[in-house]
Design a protein around this motif. Structure first.
Motif, PDB file in Angstrom:
ATOM      1  N   UNK C 184     -46.591  -3.298 -36.685  1.00  0.00           N
ATOM      2  CA  UNK C 184     -46.075  -2.288 -37.615  1.00  0.00           C
ATOM      3  C   UNK C 184     -47.099  -2.059 -38.729  1.00  0.00           C
ATOM      4  N   UNK C 185     -47.659  -3.147 -39.255  1.00  0.00           N
ATOM      5  CA  UNK C 185     -48.664  -3.010 -40.322  1.00  0.00           C
ATOM      6  C   UNK C 185     -49.896  -2.270 -39.794  1.00  0.00           C
ATOM      7  N   UNK C 186     -50.337  -2.628 -38.590  1.00  0.00           N
ATOM      8  CA  UNK C 186     -51.513  -1.979 -38.011  1.00  0.00           C
ATOM      9  C   UNK C 186     -51.273  -0.475 -37.812  1.00  0.00           C
ATOM     10  N   UNK C 187     -50.100  -0.153 -37.297  1.00  0.00           N
ATOM     11  CA  UNK C 187     -49.797   1.263 -37.054  1.00  0.00           C
ATOM     12  C   UNK C 187     -49.697   2.037 -38.373  1.00  0.00           C
ATOM     13  N   UNK C 188     -49.076   1.427 -39.375  1.00  0.00           N
ATOM     14  CA  UNK C 188     -48.988   2.077 -40.685  1.00  0.00           C
ATOM     15  C   UNK C 188     -50.371   2.326 -41.274  1.00  0.00           C
ATOM     16  N   UNK C 189     -51.228   1.337 -41.125  1.00  0.00           N
ATOM     17  CA  UNK C 189     -52.580   1.415 -41.695  1.00  0.00           C
ATOM     18  C   UNK C 189     -53.366   2.566 -41.031  1.00  0.00           C
ATOM     19  N   UNK C 190     -53.323   2.630 -39.720  1.00  0.00           N
ATOM     20  CA  UNK C 190     -54.056   3.695 -39.019  1.00  0.00           C
ATOM     21  C   UNK C 190     -53.448   5.059 -39.328  1.00  0.00           C
ATOM     22  N   UNK C 191     -52.130   5.131 -39.231  1.00  0.00           N
ATOM     23  CA  UNK C 191     -51.473   6.410 -39.498  1.00  0.00           C
ATOM     24  C   UNK C 191     -51.760   6.890 -40.914  1.00  0.00           C
ATOM     25  N   UNK C 192     -51.680   5.988 -41.885  1.00  0.00           N
ATOM     26  CA  UNK C 192     -51.927   6.369 -43.276  1.00  0.00           C
ATOM     27  C   UNK C 192     -53.346   6.883 -43.461  1.00  0.00           C
ATOM     28  N   UNK C 193     -54.293   6.193 -42.829  1.00  0.00           N
ATOM     29  CA  UNK C 193     -55.701   6.586 -42.975  1.00  0.00           C
ATOM     30  C   UNK C 193     -55.944   8.021 -42.511  1.00  0.00           C
ATOM     31  N   UNK C 194     -55.140   8.460 -41.542  1.00  0.00           N
ATOM     32  CA  UNK C 194     -55.376   9.793 -40.990  1.00  0.00           C
ATOM     33  C   UNK C 194     -54.302  10.820 -41.353  1.00  0.00           C
ATOM     34  N   UNK C 195     -53.520  10.463 -42.350  1.00  0.00           N
ATOM     35  CA  UNK C 195     -52.569  11.471 -42.821  1.00  0.00           C
ATOM     36  C   UNK C 195     -51.446  11.782 -41.859  1.00  0.00           C
ATOM     37  N   UNK C 285     -55.373   9.723 -29.754  1.00  0.00           N
ATOM     38  CA  UNK C 285     -56.431  10.142 -30.659  1.00  0.00           C
ATOM     39  C   UNK C 285     -55.749  10.564 -31.954  1.00  0.00           C
ATOM     40  N   UNK C 286     -56.214  10.030 -33.091  1.00  0.00           N
ATOM     41  CA  UNK C 286     -55.564  10.295 -34.378  1.00  0.00           C
ATOM     42  C   UNK C 286     -56.580  10.936 -35.308  1.00  0.00           C
ATOM     43  N   UNK C 287     -56.200  12.065 -35.876  1.00  0.00           N
ATOM     44  CA  UNK C 287     -57.171  12.779 -36.707  1.00  0.00           C
ATOM     45  C   UNK C 287     -56.476  13.814 -37.572  1.00  0.00           C
ATOM     46  N   UNK C 288     -56.676  13.714 -38.886  1.00  0.00           N
ATOM     47  CA  UNK C 288     -56.177  14.719 -39.841  1.00  0.00           C
ATOM     48  C   UNK C 288     -54.723  15.117 -39.576  1.00  0.00           C
ATOM     49  N   UNK C 289     -53.902  14.123 -39.476  1.00  0.00           N
ATOM     50  CA  UNK C 289     -52.476  14.389 -39.356  1.00  0.00           C
ATOM     51  C   UNK C 289     -51.984  14.662 -37.948  1.00  0.00           C
ATOM     52  N   UNK C 290     -52.901  14.750 -36.983  1.00  0.00           N
ATOM     53  CA  UNK C 290     -52.495  15.023 -35.605  1.00  0.00           C
ATOM     54  C   UNK C 290     -52.638  13.762 -34.753  1.00  0.00           C
ATOM     55  N   UNK C 291     -51.600  13.414 -34.040  1.00  0.00           N
ATOM     56  CA  UNK C 291     -51.653  12.328 -33.067  1.00  0.00           C
ATOM     57  C   UNK C 291     -51.552  12.951 -31.686  1.00  0.00           C
ATOM     58  N   UNK C 292     -52.545  12.729 -30.865  1.00  0.00           N
ATOM     59  CA  UNK C 292     -52.549  13.340 -29.538  1.00  0.00           C
ATOM     60  C   UNK C 292     -52.627  12.246 -28.481  1.00  0.00           C
TER      61      UNK C 292
END
Lengths: 321, 321, 321, 321
Positions: C184-195, C285-292
């Motif tokens: 959960x922490x890892x996912x939050x960290x990555x998601x936060x970094x990419x908006x 792939x995570x980038x600028x608010x988009x998760x693909x």
């Protein structure tokens, strides 16, 4: 082969899971297809059989049911369906050609199976279709019930039945004890005696035609009245809504031969949780086709309303929910 | 004030829209609340009234129904509900205090309205609740039906009824003609004579208590059998599924006094489209509490199945759906 | 009290059961209410406490959540809610009176808790409401995200994440291992970094008002894309339909504090059956608010379509379904 | 034949009725089948044609769509489907045989239509399937978008779009005016410029295979964000729930070519009632594949929450709902 015991267990499941079909009738014929395949194929396999042959005509419900259950119960066995095989159809283009071939080979044929009607019976119920009933203008009373009788022909005396439920299953019907073969027979006998049975349903089939079927399930109809009361008293509103939805899923699954599909297992797991601990004793009055709940003794915890009993209509402040 | 005509129109809507409540009963009491508010408030407004006062006790269904419909039908009128007002509750903490005040002021009181039961009647049906029936172990036969009678007390002779539907509404019941007041009365009369009426339902209320109610709606119960057959013959499978869903939405809307909400209007529009052109003539047999569809003449286009009638069970190739 | 572990388990349940609320957002605040009560009350009971006091204002969602869960988790403890008590309300009619009393008694108050906004944060997500955002014409960018950032402020470089699912639960996020607190922490960290985070939802509350809430759940949003792909590949059509229905039941149950009600247990049992054996590895792939979803490796048995791969568009006969 | 105008009207209907398919994508290919048949057959009939021939391969969705719509739009025309005819299949057992015949007769063939992929494009969107993408382990980025581009390849500058809705339909997109051809083109252009388009969906087909499809619908995706906000602000909770259900019915109807069936007409009538008077102006921010609602101006009556704006968190008594 005596399949009364697995058929009775299936009837117990039908009731527990509320698996009725469109219009509310008990699709006992569809249920029996599952029992037949599920019981016969393992025995065939044990005997070394490698092929499963059935005589259902092409395009019908039963042909698909045998095919689907066959593939699930014994995936390694191959299925042969003569009436969907081009070669067989060329050889026997119609029923007359088939009858001729039967006679020609000196085989015996059950004279009862004329082409103008179709009846299917098992411990849980009977379904009737026929050329005459197909016409919606034909009075339904042209049908002669097989187990039961028309309400006006039944005994003048009402009868009282007590159905006990324990952990979400029938535990007793007027002293039958908990064996499903016993209580199913008892319920059928009482229901038949009092003309409890009729579901006359007109279905729109998927292919767009209208079809009238008549269903005799005196025992299940009788038990359903009692079981519904137990559900009403034992489930809360959200539980009841979920039960009804899942029962709909399972009714369709049975019709479409998806009783062994993941969604059907999942729906049964959910209902097991909802009804696994409910029970009670329901007293029914049965008379001339009418089953009435007289009273019940609830086994599970229920907060009964005492609006009047508590000394009059409450004149209280609004209680937020 | 004679509201039979709007109440009959409402009954016609109940049938057309299948607006039955949980357990399948006709919530005629909820329906009458809408009719009362919808008819009385415009007349009050025309007389210059600015305040709508009603005597429903706090926290009950009816209190919310009057409040919601009042706000929708006459939003400019204020609503006064003495039994939710702290001052009124302080002055009259219970029914006894109220009775004392009534006597003290020399007012007359209907002696029939004891605190141990509640009955509500209108052209469409009657609902019964009481201290005695609250107890689920009380035999339901303790209740004395008001219009109808118990099946075993009815006439020994079956009766035949023909119900004609045109454009999705009742057009005639045994010669009544198309006026809803007339066919509703005719249907009630026949249903009552043969003991067609009972819905004995145990509901789990939102607040968690269990409550038994008994509903007499002899006419609607009788007409519902005929209407269901028309729906079975006139709608395709997807249409029937949508009808059933929307009927559920409308049944809940009526219970919760949301008959005038946007979702209820939308659901009615959809059903109007589905049933607006279907019809037919259904012949029922009514006897000792049982209503049986004998036969029907379909008015709309229907592809009837001729599986047997076409010369035997089809032995045809698979037809892709 | 460190409740990260039970909160992470709850987040794992939210994902498995698809328990999102209206509009599709993760109702992490509602989820935390269950965790708080479920963890704190047993400890209070062990310490000999007999009363559960909470400071939620009257009429709100949280007040009802604490009340319901309190009654279920520790039915023997009494609940005191000062802001629904007439005496407390008389003493402190508004926030100003309360602040005065706090000061008067020489107590310290967290200056941050102004009256014009409400933020609630836990391991699974953050919810924001405020006076400014209430106005639908306010640009949502007035909000300063707390964990995450607006997509245009994020790193220019895309990042690849691999999420592994085993038996219907997250087993790894980029090497985190199977402990929910870690992934959960890892996912939050990555998601936060990419908006990755925003759900800006306007809800119609039951009482009829419109309310805008903004939800940050970067980890759950990211994981949801991967989990959805696993569901798409692992469930058949009927299983997926049932999953979606039950997920809706559970999303509402969480909002209404009915996570411990029988229907919620039943819905979880059904989903356990559906997803208990599915898994796979999904590369995002995570980038600028988009998760693909880039690609996936399926762990469960799947019949992949090889319409093109099998040598061209099939020109075959109709296959009956 | 220029069908942009009816196709744009269809796109307007897709949005109004929320007719998205499983997984939420815009099934623009299914929608175009209806437009094609509905527009072409009347012209064919006017030209005296009596037979409708189409080249869809057997067993696929499109073959059934052309068959169903053909029978509804021009029931008197006969349908010929060479690829389901045994004679044609004998003559052309595979694609190679067909290509040989084409060459042999000196006919020209579009070299682009290889057998390893299938693309279908119209004003509302594009669908992609291919041998390569069939494999779930293939990165989705192997696909070259046709209209749009991948978010990381788009402009660094966000763009603001204002979408105006009137009476439940788009009335303007950044000055396009109310003609659907115009606003659809404008929305596609903006969406494409910013990489708004991707729906990468893995579907379980009815026959049990898993199939990945990729959908470009930049305009509809963009408009959907705005329309959802209008629905959130304009419908009450029950209206929204009904809208979502009916949108699901219509999404399935479009996929299964049941757009002209009674249930689809009924569902559209209901949604017409729900959304026929709602509107507003929604400002979107579009950037690198993300469409965000910035703010909206509501046209319909809405009771906005003023929980904070009204001077702080309410400390009020419980209000019964």
């Amino acid at each position: 082969m005596d399949l009364r015991s697995p058929m009775a267990s299936m009837a117990s499941d039908l009731l527990r899971y509320g698996a009725r079909h469109d219009g509310g009738y008990w699709n006992t014929t569809g249920a029996s297809r599952f029992v037949l395949v599920n019981e016969i194929l393992p025995r065939m396999r044990a005997d070394g059989c490698r092929t499963f042959v059935h005589g259902c005509v092409g395009g019908g419900n039963d042909q698909r049911r045998f095919a689907r259950y066959g593939a699930q119960v014994a995936p390694e066995m191959s299925v042969v369906e003569p009436w969907t095989s081009p070669r067989a159809l060329e050889r026997f283009p119609d029923r007359a050609a088939m009858l001729a071939a039967v006679t020609e080979h000196g085989l015996r044929l059950d004279q009862g199976s004329g082409a103008d009607r179709s009846t299917d019976a098992n411990l849980a119920g009977i379904s009737h279709e026929s050329a005459e009933l197909e016409d919606l203008e034909t009075p339904v009373t042209r049908l002669r019930p097989r187990w039961s009788r028309w309400p006006q022909e039944t005994s003048a005396e009402p009868e009282t039945v007590t159905v006990v439920f324990h952990e979400g299953r029938v535990a007793d019907v007027n002293g039958s004890g908990p064996d499903p073969v016993e209580w199913m027979a008892r319920a059928n006998e009482i229901g038949s005696r009092h003309g409890v049975w009729l579901r006359d349903v007109v279905e729109r089939r998927i292919i767009g035609t209208v079809c009238r079927g008549v269903y005799e399930a005196p025992g299940l109809e009788l038990l359903e009245r009692a079981w519904t009361r137990v559900l009403q008293a034992g489930l809360d509103a959200a539980g009841r809504e979920l039960y009804d939805r899942l029962a709909g899923v399972l009714g369709a699954a049975l019709y479409e031969a998806r009783w062994l599909d993941p969604a059907a297992y999942a729906a049964r797991d959910a209902i097991d949780r909802l009804v696994g601990e409910i029970g009670g004793s329901v007293t029914l009055s049965v008379h001339r086709g009418v089953v009435r709940v007289e009273r019940m003794k609830v086994a599970s915890d229920v907060v009964q309303q005492t609006r009047f009993g508590s000394g009059g209509n409450r004149w209280s402040e609004i209680v937020a929910v």
